[in-house]
Design an enzyme around this catalytic site. Structure first.
Site, mmCIF file in Angstrom:
data_model
loop_
_atom_site.group_PDB
_atom_site.id
_atom_site.type_symbol
_atom_site.label_atom_id
_atom_site.label_comp_id
_atom_site.label_asym_id
_atom_site.label_seq_id
_atom_site.Cartn_x
_atom_site.Cartn_y
_atom_site.Cartn_z
ATOM 1 N N ALA A 255 26.468 81.314 90.553
ATOM 2 C CA ALA A 255 26.491 80.259 89.538
ATOM 3 C C ALA A 255 27.370 79.108 90.029
ATOM 4 O O ALA A 255 28.312 79.316 90.781
ATOM 5 C CB ALA A 255 27.028 80.817 88.235
ATOM 6 N N CYS A 263 16.119 68.830 99.072
ATOM 7 C CA CYS A 263 14.897 69.643 98.988
ATOM 8 C C CYS A 263 14.566 70.168 97.597
ATOM 9 O O CYS A 263 13.488 69.868 97.084
ATOM 10 C CB CYS A 263 15.015 70.800 99.969
HETATM 11 C C1 UGA Z 1 16.843 74.634 100.968
HETATM 12 C C2 UGA Z 1 16.261 76.032 101.232
HETATM 13 O O1 UGA Z 1 17.287 77.021 101.024
HETATM 14 C C3 UGA Z 1 15.743 76.129 102.662
HETATM 15 O O2 UGA Z 1 15.133 77.395 102.876
HETATM 16 C C4 UGA Z 1 14.695 75.025 102.889
HETATM 17 O O3 UGA Z 1 14.212 75.020 104.203
HETATM 18 C C5 UGA Z 1 15.321 73.667 102.588
HETATM 19 O O4 UGA Z 1 15.818 73.654 101.230
HETATM 20 C C6 UGA Z 1 14.246 72.631 102.793
HETATM 21 O O5 UGA Z 1 13.283 72.619 102.023
HETATM 22 O O6 UGA Z 1 14.274 71.913 103.806
HETATM 23 P P1 UGA Z 1 19.160 73.389 101.516
HETATM 24 O O7 UGA Z 1 18.655 72.285 100.634
HETATM 25 O O8 UGA Z 1 19.751 73.064 102.837
HETATM 26 O O9 UGA Z 1 17.968 74.439 101.809
HETATM 27 O O10 UGA Z 1 20.286 74.129 100.700
HETATM 28 P P2 UGA Z 1 20.507 75.512 99.947
HETATM 29 O O11 UGA Z 1 21.450 76.343 100.719
HETATM 30 O O12 UGA Z 1 19.225 76.127 99.586
HETATM 31 O O13 UGA Z 1 21.258 74.997 98.640
HETATM 32 C C7 UGA Z 1 20.624 74.132 97.708
HETATM 33 C C8 UGA Z 1 21.475 73.943 96.477
HETATM 34 O O14 UGA Z 1 21.547 75.158 95.745
HETATM 35 C C9 UGA Z 1 22.929 73.555 96.766
HETATM 36 O O15 UGA Z 1 23.330 72.580 95.848
HETATM 37 C C10 UGA Z 1 23.695 74.853 96.577
HETATM 38 O O16 UGA Z 1 25.031 74.665 96.217
HETATM 39 C C11 UGA Z 1 22.900 75.486 95.448
HETATM 40 N N1 UGA Z 1 23.063 76.952 95.362
HETATM 41 C C12 UGA Z 1 22.580 77.753 96.323
HETATM 42 C C13 UGA Z 1 23.682 77.496 94.246
HETATM 43 O O17 UGA Z 1 24.144 76.772 93.347
HETATM 44 N N2 UGA Z 1 23.787 78.848 94.147
HETATM 45 C C14 UGA Z 1 23.310 79.670 95.101
HETATM 46 O O18 UGA Z 1 23.435 80.906 94.917
HETATM 47 C C15 UGA Z 1 22.700 79.118 96.215
#
Ligand code: UGA
Length: 432
Positions: A255, A263
């Site tokens: 959370a 993305c």
């Molecule tokens: C995301 C996907 O995870 C990748 O697999 C995909 O390739 C990429 O988009 C894309 O389409 O190019 P990314 O945007 O780099 O990757 O970041 P994430 O690690 O997925 O995080 C995205 C958001 O979700 C962040 O704001 C992060 O803080 C949030 N998040 C993630 C949470 O709040 N909780 C979580 O448990 C995980």
């Protein structure tokens, strides 16, 4: 193999560099001459841990070529990857495909012998069909195969994600193209991952379906966190208890503030746009977008509440402003709307981020970048841990703030509420 990456943004550069490290010769093309000149001088336009070292190694070995010469790069390559941006169109939910189609038209003018054209950019379902339509106006129709090969790299973890992918998805019905891509990916698919050949539309859909599902998982846990706050349950326990069920899985159940980045917000919107075009109601994804938008407001209201609505001249420190750690990316970072609101409420805002000062925040009144954590925290009234960079994980706030009364709003649940209580620090987490 000889490869060409068109577009040296995040996807093109990381994939190109990693492909060259597997022994391929990779032409990285961009129309932005400044960017290409910088890359040729060893200056990397994005912040991605580990990228610089691999780039320099392969550049020295002449396996990596940065150029603006589209024609030469395409003519010398067997496989051409389209890696240009697909941002959301202004005042709409749909992805802007102008850059993708521009490349297709340019390819049409350039190609004279068989090439495999691969879209790595995230493109809406049926885009491959449209690219094919443009290219099939070539005199010899057998000259190209148009394939979809979406990338699943996370910013900040992209090198590892490339070398150890969970899966490689290749959308094509052409045996020839499939065989070529399989052998290109062989060095990495031998390890643990699955190579999955599906239809082109299927591959395009898998990319959107994955991102929208991950966004759903995050929004789900975020909404449960709201309930936890009211019921005295710790959301971290809920994530652990739920996530231990293999059918659910523990990842992406942290959370926090509204999800951001280039993305999830863009892709969920584009998926809705596609669904609308095909007259299908994706009500879950629609609500995820709503829930995430609401979250930005909800957490800002909580900040006001922590300050007892006395915001005037309060010193607020943001530790981390990027949408996630290990990136300098500010796209759709929830820190931006939060700071905008607090600035209007006459707060004095300071921030420190390991990736440096941000131009996106420079126009917000009363916002100041500090060069160190201690400068940012000194005499602050409220410290907001917005992004979970490792350097924020073992801080002694009493020593940093040097003031008796202050609060901490830990939006990433890094610290222990019990330890904070022992230290007599007013501490707020998310969903606990
Ligand atoms: C995301 C996907 O995870 C990748 O697999 C995909 O390739 C990429 O988009 C894309 O389409 O190019 P990314 O945007 O780099 O990757 O970041 P994430 O690690 O997925 O995080 C995205 C958001 O979700 C962040 O704001 C992060 O803080 C949030 N998040 C993630 C949470 O709040 N909780 C979580 O448990 C995980």
């Amino acid at each position: 193999m000889k490869l060409c990456m068109i577009g040296t943004g995040y996807v093109g550069l990381v994939s190109g560099v990693c492909f060259s490290d597997l022994g391929n010769t990779v032409y990285c093309v961009d129309k932005d001459k400044k960017k290409i000149d910088s890359l040729n001088n060893g200056i990397i336009p994005i912040y991605e841990p580990g990228l610089e070292e691999i780039l320099k190694r392969n550049y020295k070995a002449n396996r990596l070529i940065f150029t603006t010469d589209f024609k030469k790069a395409v003519s010398n390559s067997d496989v051409i990857f389209i890696c240009v941006g697909t941002p959301t169109k202004r005042n709409s939910n749909s992805a802007n495909l102008k850059y993708v189609f521009d490349v297709a038209h340019q390819l049409k003018k350039t190609i004279s012998k068989y090439k495999i054209i691969v879209t790595k950019s995230t493109v809406p379902i049926t885009t491959g069909d449209k690219i094919e339509k443009i290219l099939k106006r070539l005199k010899n129709k057998k000259l190209v195969d148009v394939v979809s090969n979406p990338e699943f790299l996370r910013e900040g973890e992209a090198i590892r994600d490339f070398i150890y992918p969970d899966r490689v998805v290749v959308g094509t019905s052409s045996k020839r193209a499939n065989q070529t891509l399989r052998s290109l990916y062989l060095p990495i698919i031998k390890k643990t991952s699955r190579y999955f050949n599906t239809s082109r539309r299927g591959a395009e859909m898998i990319k959107y379906a994955s991102n929208a599902f991950l966004a759903t998982k995050i929004s789900y846990i975020n909404e449960l966190a709201n309930l936890c706050e009211k019921t005295g349950v710790d959301i971290k326990d809920v994530s652990f208890g739920m996530g231990s069920d293999e059918r659910i899985g523990e990842r992406f159940l942290r959370a926090g503030p509204a999800y951001g980045g280039s993305c999830f917000p863009k892709d969920t919107r584009a998926l809705i746009d596609t669904a609308n075009k095909f007259e299908t109601d994706l009500s879950i994804v629609k609500n995820v977008i709503k829930s995430n938008d609401k979250r930005k407001i909800l957490l800002t209201q909580k900040i006001e509440k922590i300050l007892n609505k006395k915001t005037n001249n309060k010193i607020i420190t943001f530790l981390g402003v990027t949408f996630k750690p290990n990136t300098d990316d500010m796209r759709e970072a929830s820190s931006i709307p939060m700071m905008n609101f607090l600035s209007k409420k006459k707060c004095k805002i300071r921030y420190f981020d390991p990736s440096g000062e941000k131009k996106e925040l420079s126009k917000i009144k009363n916002v100041k970048f500090c060069k160190s954590i201690s400068l940012a925290c000194f005499k602050s009234d409220l410290i907001i841990i917005h992004t979970e960079w490792n350097v924020f994980k073992l801080l002694n706030f009493r020593k940093l703030v040097k003031k008796k009364n202050f609060s901490i709003y830990d939006m990433r649940n890094i610290y222990s509420p019990i330890k904070m209580k022992h230290m007599k620090i007013r501490y707020y987490g998310v969903g606990r």
